[in-house]
Structures are given as structure tokens and as C-alpha cells.
Write a protein that holds these residues in place. Structure first.
Motif, PDB file in Angstrom:
ATOM      1  N   PRO A 262       0.814  -1.231   0.000  1.00  0.00           N
ATOM      2  CA  PRO A 262       0.000   0.000   0.000  1.00  0.00           C
ATOM      3  C   PRO A 262       0.836   1.264   0.000  1.00  0.00           C
ATOM      4  CG  PRO A 262      -0.933  -1.617   1.503  1.00  0.00           C
ATOM      5  CD  PRO A 262       0.383  -2.177   1.056  1.00  0.00           C
ATOM      6  N   ASP A 263       1.957   1.272   0.745  1.00  0.00           N
ATOM      7  CA  ASP A 263       2.795   2.471   0.771  1.00  0.00           C
ATOM      8  C   ASP A 263       3.440   2.731  -0.590  1.00  0.00           C
ATOM      9  OD1 ASP A 263       2.202   3.079   3.371  1.00  0.00           O
ATOM     10  OD2 ASP A 263       4.096   2.341   4.200  1.00  0.00           O
ATOM     11  N   ALA A 264       3.702   1.671  -1.353  1.00  0.00           N
ATOM     12  CA  ALA A 264       4.270   1.851  -2.688  1.00  0.00           C
ATOM     13  C   ALA A 264       3.255   2.514  -3.609  1.00  0.00           C
ATOM     14  CB  ALA A 264       4.704   0.504  -3.255  1.00  0.00           C
ATOM     15  N   VAL A 265       2.010   2.041  -3.557  1.00  0.00           N
ATOM     16  CA  VAL A 265       0.956   2.651  -4.380  1.00  0.00           C
ATOM     17  C   VAL A 265       0.730   4.097  -3.960  1.00  0.00           C
ATOM     18  CG1 VAL A 265      -1.482   2.536  -5.006  1.00  0.00           C
ATOM     19  CG2 VAL A 265      -0.141   0.427  -4.827  1.00  0.00           C
ATOM     20  N   THR A 266       0.689   4.356  -2.650  1.00  0.00           N
ATOM     21  CA  THR A 266       0.511   5.733  -2.172  1.00  0.00           C
ATOM     22  C   THR A 266       1.656   6.611  -2.653  1.00  0.00           C
ATOM     23  OG1 THR A 266      -0.685   4.977  -0.214  1.00  0.00           O
ATOM     24  CG2 THR A 266       0.273   7.179  -0.124  1.00  0.00           C
ATOM     25  N   GLY A 267       2.876   6.081  -2.625  1.00  0.00           N
ATOM     26  CA  GLY A 267       4.022   6.864  -3.080  1.00  0.00           C
ATOM     27  C   GLY A 267       3.941   7.211  -4.550  1.00  0.00           C
ATOM     28  N   VAL A 268       3.503   6.262  -5.368  1.00  0.00           N
ATOM     29  CA  VAL A 268       3.352   6.543  -6.797  1.00  0.00           C
ATOM     30  C   VAL A 268       2.251   7.581  -7.020  1.00  0.00           C
ATOM     31  CG1 VAL A 268       2.610   5.536  -8.990  1.00  0.00           C
ATOM     32  CG2 VAL A 268       4.325   4.371  -7.598  1.00  0.00           C
ATOM     33  N   LEU A 269       1.152   7.464  -6.297  1.00  0.00           N
ATOM     34  CA  LEU A 269       0.091   8.473  -6.414  1.00  0.00           C
ATOM     35  C   LEU A 269       0.596   9.841  -5.981  1.00  0.00           C
ATOM     36  CD1 LEU A 269      -2.986   6.457  -5.097  1.00  0.00           C
ATOM     37  CD2 LEU A 269      -2.499   7.088  -7.467  1.00  0.00           C
ATOM     38  N   ALA A 270       1.394   9.896  -4.924  1.00  0.00           N
ATOM     39  CA  ALA A 270       1.953  11.175  -4.480  1.00  0.00           C
ATOM     40  C   ALA A 270       2.876  11.755  -5.549  1.00  0.00           C
ATOM     41  CB  ALA A 270       2.708  10.993  -3.167  1.00  0.00           C
ATOM     42  N   GLY A 271       3.689  10.899  -6.159  1.00  0.00           N
ATOM     43  CA  GLY A 271       4.570  11.377  -7.216  1.00  0.00           C
ATOM     44  C   GLY A 271       3.802  11.903  -8.413  1.00  0.00           C
ATOM     45  N   LEU A 272       2.744  11.192  -8.802  1.00  0.00           N
ATOM     46  CA  LEU A 272       1.926  11.654  -9.924  1.00  0.00           C
ATOM     47  C   LEU A 272       1.233  12.963  -9.607  1.00  0.00           C
ATOM     48  CD1 LEU A 272       0.337   8.228 -10.929  1.00  0.00           C
ATOM     49  CD2 LEU A 272       1.955   9.562 -12.304  1.00  0.00           C
ATOM     50  N   ALA A 273       0.686  13.089  -8.396  1.00  0.00           N
ATOM     51  CA  ALA A 273       0.012  14.335  -8.017  1.00  0.00           C
ATOM     52  C   ALA A 273       0.982  15.513  -8.054  1.00  0.00           C
ATOM     53  CB  ALA A 273      -0.596  14.192  -6.620  1.00  0.00           C
ATOM     54  N   GLY A 274       2.209  15.296  -7.579  1.00  0.00           N
ATOM     55  CA  GLY A 274       3.204  16.370  -7.621  1.00  0.00           C
ATOM     56  C   GLY A 274       3.582  16.743  -9.034  1.00  0.00           C
ATOM     57  N   PHE A 275       3.715  15.738  -9.895  1.00  0.00           N
ATOM     58  CA  PHE A 275       4.013  16.017 -11.301  1.00  0.00           C
ATOM     59  C   PHE A 275       2.910  16.848 -11.936  1.00  0.00           C
ATOM     60  CE2 PHE A 275       3.114  14.496 -15.683  1.00  0.00           C
ATOM     61  CZ  PHE A 275       4.142  15.162 -16.323  1.00  0.00           C
ATOM     62  N   PHE A 276       1.655  16.407 -11.778  1.00  0.00           N
ATOM     63  CA  PHE A 276       0.540  17.126 -12.390  1.00  0.00           C
ATOM     64  C   PHE A 276       0.426  18.544 -11.835  1.00  0.00           C
ATOM     65  CE2 PHE A 276      -1.481  12.709 -12.842  1.00  0.00           C
ATOM     66  CZ  PHE A 276      -1.033  12.569 -14.135  1.00  0.00           C
ATOM     67  N   ALA A 277       0.538  18.700 -10.519  1.00  0.00           N
ATOM     68  CA  ALA A 277       0.396  20.024  -9.904  1.00  0.00           C
ATOM     69  C   ALA A 277       1.524  20.953 -10.323  1.00  0.00           C
ATOM     70  CB  ALA A 277       0.363  19.888  -8.380  1.00  0.00           C
ATOM     71  N   ASP A 278       2.724  20.408 -10.447  1.00  0.00           N
ATOM     72  CA  ASP A 278       3.872  21.227 -10.851  1.00  0.00           C
ATOM     73  C   ASP A 278       3.756  21.647 -12.310  1.00  0.00           C
ATOM     74  OD1 ASP A 278       6.490  22.416 -10.692  1.00  0.00           O
ATOM     75  OD2 ASP A 278       7.313  20.607 -11.628  1.00  0.00           O
TER      76      ASP A 278
END
Length: 331
Positions: A262-278
Motif C-alpha cells: 500500500p505504501d508503494a501505491v501511495t508513493g506513486v500516487l503522491a509522485g503523480l500528483a506532484g508532477f501534475f500540480a507542478d
């Protein structure tokens, strides 16, 4: 239809020598072409028919439409040529590259993009196809495909760039959790290890569903080696964006994501959210006027999903602590 599709060039707009090169690859003269919707490339995307009745799909672009797009077409040509025959993807017939124009010719796969918001039957068919594709493409059969961590590492550093210069209208929840989001996204990069050939850019507009329900995965410039569950998570981001389905329930129900940490999936989602927001705070790239709006919408969707994943466990933990009189870990 995306803004890019509305501004997309057509078969008739291609220079004569490019059309001639495509006809040489096909082996016949093109007599009809129909521009296809969807996607973000400002280049052409046409189903063509020849005088002898042959059909093919042709996509072509030059730096005049967008300076990055020819490189993406070249990457797609290398990747598509290396895909094994059992990959659920159109076969590449050939590539024309004169240093300016890059044109790719593929099988014309009968089908359409899945409906959005996603229909339950089409979503189930696509998720089944992604699981079968992951099994078929492990170990990764394309030797030159980069590691997902190398492809996405800089993208997943978006929260670091945002923290260094926070935008005025940054989501309040994200602003309050920037340190955690940075750490989660860094963990997401580390979680991208794996030896499955992943598509790396799964959305409805990169999929075709045929009349028989068969799913084809198109547009492979971002192919990379990563965890078997990566494409499913990327697809569920698109599902989340369009609404109508419980993405958490789907994560738990599908074999690949249910087996992922679960932490791996959360980390990928966090990375994607940061990419999109940036990326959403940058000016629109040439020839792709609606891209930043689309990235902003994806950032909002993934942030809402992250808030659910990160806040709900904390709430349950606090409830247990109140019931037992103990303190939560790390308090």
C-alpha cells in the motif's frame, strides 16, 4: 475531444514527400483519410484507406507542431518495433524519419476509445487486459526500455519544486502536508523497481475497445521497466478523474494492485500528483493548448484520492488509541 485533437493537422496537411513515403510503406496509394479524436499530440492521426482497399493508421508530426513531439514519435517507433507479437498493441508497419517529419504506420485496429465516465463492463475488460499484458511482458522483452524510476524520477520531484516556490493557489491540504508529500513521492520512485514492460501512460485515449470487446493498447513512447501493477494504477487515476467508480475498492479487488505494498501505491500516487500540480502551473506548450488544464484536473483528482488514503488510516488509528488509552506511533 481534447483541444489537441481540435487543432490537429490532417493527412492532407502533410508535405507531399511525407505522404509519398507513407504510401511506400503501405504499398499503395492513399485515397481516403479520417482524422481520429483523442490524445494530446498536435500531429496527424488518421485512419487511411488505399486504392486497393488496404487500411492503416498513420500518425505524423514535425517540430512546427510541437518541438518535443518528433522525439516521442521516434521513441514510439523504437518501442513498437520491439514489442513481441503477443502484445495487445497494433503492429508497426514502418517509420519515415527525414530529420524533420516523423511518420509512423500501424495496423488499423477496429475499435473506439472507452467511454468516459468509464462504463463498468469496459473498465473490467481493460483491467483484465492489463493484467494479461503484465504477465505476458514479464520479464520485460524490450532490452532498451529504461527503468521506470529513471523515466519518472524527475517528474516525481514535483513536490520538491512546489515546496521551493509554492504557488498562490496551492491546494490547502497539500500546502499543509508538503513535507509528507515530498517524502511519499520519493518513496514512490523507489517503489518503481520491477521487470515488467509497462506502457507508462495509460488513459482512455490510449486504449481501443473492439466490437468483440478485445482491448488494444496504443501509443507506446513512454514504455519502461517497472512493477507489474504500475499500468493498473495509472489507469485508475484516469478512472478517478472521470468519476463513477470506487478506485480504492478496485485496488483491493484486482490481483496486481491487491498484491502491491500500500505504501508503494501511495508513493506513486503522491509522485503523480506532484508532477501534475507542478506542470499545471507552467505555460501551455506550443500546439497543445488544453494540456495544463487537463493536468490541473488530474492533480485535483489524485490529491483527493491521496487525502482519502492518508487521512482515513490516521483517523482509525486515533480511534483505536482513544479506545485503548495508548498513544499513536510517532506521536
Amino acid at each position: 475531444m481534447s483541444e489537441a485533437a481540435r487543432t490537429r493537422i490532417k493527412w492532407a496537411d502533410l508535405p507531399g514527400h511525407v505522404r509519398a513515403a507513407v504510401e511506400e510503406i503501405i504499398g499503395d496509394r492513399v485515397v481516403a483519410a479520417a482524422t481520429q479524436p483523442g490524445g494530446w499530440s498536435p500531429g496527424s492521426a488518421d485512419r487511411v484507406r488505399t486504392a486497393g482497399g488496404r487500411r492503416a493508421f498513420v500518425k505524423a508530426v514535425s517540430p512546427a507542431q510541437n518541438d518535443r513531439s518528433p522525439a516521442l514519435h521516434r521513441a514510439e517507433s523504437r518501442n513498437a518495433a520491439a514489442l513481441p507479437a503477443h502484445t495487445p498493441a497494433p503492429r508497426l508497419w514502418g517509420c519515415h524519419d527525414d530529420g524533420e517529419w516523423v511518420a509512423l504506420v500501424f495496423d488499423d485496429v477496429e475499435g473506439r476509445h472507452p467511454a468516459t465516465p468509464w462504463r463498468a463492463d469496459e473498465l473490467a475488460a481493460v483491467l483484465d487486459a492489463l493484467e494479461a499484458m503484465a504477465a505476458a511482458l514479464t520479464p520485460a522483452p524490450v532490452a532498451h526500455a529504461p527503468r521506470a524510476a529513471d523515466t519518472l524520477g524527475n517528474d516525481f520531484a514535483g513536490w520538491h519544486r512546489i515546496a521551493a516556490e509554492p504557488p498562490e493557489h496551492l491546494d490547502p491540504w497539500a500546502r499543509a502536508r508538503l513535507d509528507e508529500l515530498r517524502a511519499r513521492a520519493d518513496h514512490g520512485v523507489a517503489a518503481l523497481a520491477g521487470d515488467t514492460l509497462c506502457h507508462g501512460d495509460l488513459r482512455a485515449d490510449n486504449l481501443l475497445v473492439g466490437p468483440d470487446g478485445r482491448v488494444s493498447v496504443v501509443d507506446w513512447p513512454w514504455a519502461c521497466r517497472g512493477p507489474a501493477w504500475l499500468d493498473t494504477v495509472l489507469l485508475l487515476v484516469n478512472v478517478r478523474l472521470h468519476g463513477g467508480h470506487d478506485t480504492e475498492a478496485l485496488l483491493r479487488a484486482r490481483p496486481l494492485t491487491a498484491a502491491a505494498e500500500p505504501d508503494a501505491v501511495t508513493g506513486v500516487l503522491a509522485g503523480l500528483a506532484g508532477f501534475f500540480a507542478d506542470r499545471a502551473r507552467h505555460p501551455s506548450p506550443v500546439g497543445i493548448p488544453g494540456l495544463r488544464e487537463f493536468q490541473r484536473a488530474q492533480a485535483d483528482a489524485v490529491l483527493a484520492w491521496l487525502a482519502e488514503r492518508l487521512d482515513r488510516p490516521a483517523t482509525r488509528s486515533a480511534s483505536r488509541c482513544r479506545a485503548t488509552g495508548s498513544a499513536p506511533p510517532g506521536s
